[in-house]
Enzyme design. Sequence first.
Site, PDB file in Angstrom:
ATOM      1  N   HIS A 283       1.254  -9.147   4.773  1.00 24.54           N
ATOM      2  CA  HIS A 283       0.093  -8.264   4.625  1.00 24.54           C
ATOM      3  C   HIS A 283      -0.349  -8.326   3.159  1.00 24.54           C
ATOM      4  O   HIS A 283      -0.385  -7.314   2.452  1.00 24.54           O
ATOM      5  CB  HIS A 283       0.438  -6.849   5.066  1.00 24.54           C
TER       6      HIS A 283
ATOM      7  N   ASN B 156      -1.548 -10.681   8.594  1.00 27.34           N
ATOM      8  CA  ASN B 156      -2.563  -9.655   8.791  1.00 27.34           C
ATOM      9  C   ASN B 156      -3.914 -10.093   8.223  1.00 27.34           C
ATOM     10  O   ASN B 156      -4.010 -10.411   7.045  1.00 27.34           O
ATOM     11  CB  ASN B 156      -2.152  -8.352   8.101  1.00 27.34           C
ATOM     12  N   GLU B 157      -4.938 -10.074   9.062  1.00 26.77           N
ATOM     13  CA  GLU B 157      -6.323 -10.299   8.637  1.00 26.77           C
ATOM     14  C   GLU B 157      -6.523 -11.553   7.778  1.00 26.77           C
ATOM     15  O   GLU B 157      -6.869 -11.449   6.588  1.00 26.77           O
ATOM     16  CB  GLU B 157      -6.855  -9.070   7.882  1.00 26.77           C
TER      17      GLU B 157
ATOM     18  N   ARG C 102       3.755   0.227  12.825  1.00 23.74           N
ATOM     19  CA  ARG C 102       3.431  -1.099  12.322  1.00 23.74           C
ATOM     20  C   ARG C 102       3.542  -1.066  10.799  1.00 23.74           C
ATOM     21  O   ARG C 102       2.789  -0.356  10.133  1.00 23.74           O
ATOM     22  CB  ARG C 102       2.013  -1.502  12.758  1.00 23.74           C
TER      23      ARG C 102
ATOM     24  N   ASN D  77      -7.827  -5.685  14.635  1.00 25.46           N
ATOM     25  CA  ASN D  77      -8.122  -4.578  13.725  1.00 25.46           C
ATOM     26  C   ASN D  77      -9.615  -4.288  13.842  1.00 25.46           C
ATOM     27  O   ASN D  77     -10.435  -5.167  13.567  1.00 25.46           O
ATOM     28  CB  ASN D  77      -7.803  -4.955  12.280  1.00 25.46           C
TER      29      ASN D  77
ATOM     30  N   GLN E 270       0.801  -1.223   0.000  1.00 26.24           N
ATOM     31  CA  GLN E 270       0.000   0.000   0.000  1.00 26.24           C
ATOM     32  C   GLN E 270       0.835   1.275   0.000  1.00 26.24           C
ATOM     33  O   GLN E 270       0.324   2.338  -0.359  1.00 26.24           O
ATOM     34  CB  GLN E 270      -0.951  -0.009   1.199  1.00 26.24           C
TER      35      GLN E 270
ATOM     36  N   TYR F 194     -12.723  -1.553  12.793  1.00 23.94           N
ATOM     37  CA  TYR F 194     -13.195  -0.384  12.055  1.00 23.94           C
ATOM     38  C   TYR F 194     -14.667  -0.095  12.292  1.00 23.94           C
ATOM     39  O   TYR F 194     -15.071   1.053  12.376  1.00 23.94           O
ATOM     40  CB  TYR F 194     -12.969  -0.575  10.550  1.00 23.94           C
TER      41      TYR F 194
ATOM     42  N   GLU G  40      -5.065  -1.999  14.140  1.00 27.67           N
ATOM     43  CA  GLU G  40      -5.571  -1.071  13.131  1.00 27.67           C
ATOM     44  C   GLU G  40      -6.882  -0.478  13.631  1.00 27.67           C
ATOM     45  O   GLU G  40      -7.676  -1.168  14.281  1.00 27.67           O
ATOM     46  CB  GLU G  40      -5.865  -1.757  11.778  1.00 27.67           C
TER      47      GLU G  40
ATOM     48  N   HIS H 199      -1.602  -5.370 -12.801  1.00 25.37           N
ATOM     49  CA  HIS H 199      -1.050  -5.213 -14.150  1.00 25.37           C
ATOM     50  C   HIS H 199      -1.828  -6.006 -15.200  1.00 25.37           C
ATOM     51  O   HIS H 199      -1.937  -5.588 -16.341  1.00 25.37           O
ATOM     52  CB  HIS H 199       0.428  -5.648 -14.180  1.00 25.37           C
TER      53      HIS H 199
ATOM     54  N   ASP I 247       2.388   0.495  -8.067  1.00 19.98           N
ATOM     55  CA  ASP I 247       3.744   0.538  -8.638  1.00 19.98           C
ATOM     56  C   ASP I 247       4.622   1.565  -7.924  1.00 19.98           C
ATOM     57  O   ASP I 247       5.803   1.332  -7.677  1.00 19.98           O
ATOM     58  CB  ASP I 247       3.692   0.913 -10.129  1.00 19.98           C
TER      59      ASP I 247
HETATM   60  C1  LIG Z   1       9.751  -0.933 -13.536  1.00 16.79           C
HETATM   61  O1  LIG Z   1       8.414  -0.625 -13.824  1.00 16.79           O
HETATM   62  C2  LIG Z   1       8.212   0.637 -14.436  1.00 16.79           C
HETATM   63  C3  LIG Z   1       6.723   0.839 -14.560  1.00 16.79           C
HETATM   64  O2  LIG Z   1       6.164   0.875 -13.292  1.00 16.79           O
HETATM   65  C4  LIG Z   1       8.916   0.659 -15.779  1.00 16.79           C
HETATM   66  O3  LIG Z   1       8.771   1.931 -16.381  1.00 16.79           O
HETATM   67  C5  LIG Z   1      10.387   0.340 -15.593  1.00 16.79           C
HETATM   68  O4  LIG Z   1      11.020   0.218 -16.848  1.00 16.79           O
HETATM   69  C6  LIG Z   1      10.571  -0.964 -14.847  1.00 16.79           C
HETATM   70  N1  LIG Z   1      11.965  -1.148 -14.511  1.00 16.79           N
HETATM   71  C7  LIG Z   1      12.582  -2.287 -14.707  1.00 16.79           C
HETATM   72  C8  LIG Z   1      14.014  -2.320 -14.291  1.00 16.79           C
HETATM   73  O5  LIG Z   1      12.025  -3.259 -15.193  1.00 16.79           O
END
Ligand SMILES: *[C@@H]1O[C@H](CO)[C@@H](O)[C@H](O)[C@H]1NC(C)=O
Length: 495
Positions: free
Chosen positions: A150, A195-196, A104, A335, A46, A337, A402, A66, A79
Site C-alpha cells: 500500500h 493497492n490501487e 483490511r 475501491n 497511514q 469513492y 475501500e 522528511h 512518523d
Molecule cells: C526515530 O525518529 C524520531 C523522530 O521521529 C527521533 O526523535 C528518534 O531519535 C529516532 N530514533 C532512532 C532510534 O533513530
Amino acid sequence: MRAILSLVIVPLVLSGSFATQYRPPPVSHTNFPKGFLFGSATASYQVEGAWNDTDKGESIWDHITHNNPNFIAEQQNGDIADDSFHKFKEDIRIMKDIGFKSYRFSISWPRVLPTGKVADGYSKTGLNYYTELIDELLANGIEPLVTLYHWDLPQALQEERGGWLNPNISDYFADYADFMFSKFAPKVKYWITINEPLSIVNGYGDDARAPALKELHGIGEYVAGHNLLLAHSKAYKLYQDKYSHNLGKISMAFCGSYCAPASDSVEDIEAAERCYQFTFGWFIHPVLKGDYHPLLRSIIDENSQWEGRKTSRLPYFSQQEIDQLKGSADFLGLNYYTMLLAKPGLAGLDPSDQRDSRVVTLWDPSWKPTVASWLRVAPEGLRMLLNKVKNDYGNPEVLITENGYPDDGSDPLNDTERINYYETHFAAIRQAIYEDGCNVVGHTSWSLMDNFEWRDGYKAKFGIFSVDFNSPNRTRTMKKSAYWLKNYIAMHDYL
Ligand SMILES: *[C@@H]1O[C@H](CO)[C@@H](O)[C@H](O)[C@H]1NC(C)=O
Ligand SMILES: *[C@@H]1O[C@H](CO)[C@@H](O)[C@H](O)[C@H]1NC(C)=O
Ligand SMILES: *[C@@H]1O[C@H](CO)[C@@H](O)[C@H](O)[C@H]1NC(C)=O
Ligand SMILES: *[C@@H]1O[C@H](CO)[C@@H](O)[C@H](O)[C@H]1NC(C)=O
C-alpha cells in the site's frame, strides 16, 4: 450544465437507464446476503507510525516527507501517525465492538525487509508485529484482509534501482510476497497484492504520490504500471504453485472514479468507455484477460507513432507474461469513492495517460462536494461500476475493499454526512445485488480511524473513529457514524 446533465444515461445497464438521482431500494434496511463481509480498512504508512522502530527500513514516504516537507499539507508526516504499531490491540478492540467481520490492513515492506530484498535478511521485530496483529485478529474472530503493498516502497529499492521502473522489481516483489505467504498463508484467506496501481503510477508520471517523478509523464506511468501488473501476476502464480492448499483468495485492489457519459451522444458514451479503460480497465483487463484492453493499446500505440517514437509508450507483454497474467484474480477488489461525467477533449500533461485518454470530466451539480477536491458524493456510480464489471467480465466475485467519506473532523460526534454516505452506498450495493444480480461479497469502510491522508496530511479525515493527534496517546473516539455502523451491522446480523 443542467441541460447536459439531464440527458445522462448509463450505457451498459441492459435493463434500461437509471437516472443519476439516488433512488431508495425496495428492499429492507438490513437486507444483505448471509455472510456479507462488513469490514474496515487502514494502511501501514497511514496509521502505524514507529517509522524508525528498531531495524525498520526507510520507505519512499518516510523519505519524501522528511526531505521535502512541503510535499504534504502543513508539512505533516507519518512518523507517529495513529501509533497503531503500539496500539493495535486497542484498534482490534474497537473494531470488534463495532461488529466488523474483517480488517483490511497493509504490511509495510521495509518494516519486514529493511532493504526490500529477502536476501538481505528480515526484521524480527517487524515480522513479529504482523504475527501478533494477525493472531490478535483471529483470536477476536476478525478475518484479516492483508495488503502486501500500500505504497510504502523500501527507499533502498527506489534509490538504487528506480523503484517500480526497474524491470527486476516484479521479482523483488514476488520474493517479498513469497516470504509473507510462507509466514501467514495458513492464517490469511484474503490477500491483496497491490493497492490501487492507478494511484501508484501517479508517482511515476505525476507528483500526486511519492516518489513524485512528474518529469516522466507519458512514459513513467506506463512502465511502472506494467511492472506492477507483472509483480502481481508473479505473486499470484507463486501462491497457486506453493500455497494454494491454504485455499486463500488473491486480488489487486483496483480504483478509479467511475465515468458515466456526460450526455447520450455517441461521442460522450465513447468518452466514458475510454475513461473507464484508462482507469479501472488499465489494470483489471490485463489481470482478467491477460493483456491491455485493445482501446488502450491502439490509442497509445497511435499517439506514440504520431509523436515519432520508434516504440509505444505502453510496453508489450510477452506471450508467457500474458498467459501468467490471465485470470490472476480470485475476486475483484474494488475501491470506490466517487464518479465523473466524461466527454471528449484534451487535458493533462503532454504526453500523459490522462491526455492519451482524450477525455475531459465534469461534476453533476447534484453531487455534494466534500473537503477532498476529488470526491463528490455519488452512490449511483458504485452501482454503475458493479454493473460494468458484471457485464464486462462475467459477473466475478467483488469485494469492495475501500469506500468512505472525508470531512474536516470539526463535528465528530455528529458526522451526519458520513452516515448519509454509508447509508446511500449500502443501498446502491443492495440494488446491485438484488435488482441487478451483481456478485458482491463484502464492503470495507475507509477508514477505521482518521489517519495520514497522503498529500492532504491530517486535514481530510475519513475515520469512523476520530484520533486526537495532539495527545501522545492518540486517543480514539467513536464518531456518530461508528455508532450508526454498529447498529447497522447488528441489524443485518440479526436477520
Ligand atoms: C526515530 O525518529 C524520531 C523522530 O521521529 C527521533 O526523535 C528518534 O531519535 C529516532 N530514533 C532512532 C532510534 O533513530
Ligand atoms: C536485474 O537483475 C539482474 C540479475 O540479478 C542484474 O544483472 C541486472 O543488473 C538487474 N537490472 C537492473 C536494471 O537492476
Ligand atoms: C447534527 O447535524 C445535523 C445536520 O447535519 C443537524 O440537523 C443537527 O441539529 C445536529 N445535531 C447536533 C446535536 O448538533
Ligand atoms: C494517556 O493515557 C494514560 C493511560 O491511560 C493516562 O494516564 C494519561 O492521562 C493519558 N494522557 C493524555 C494526555 O491523555
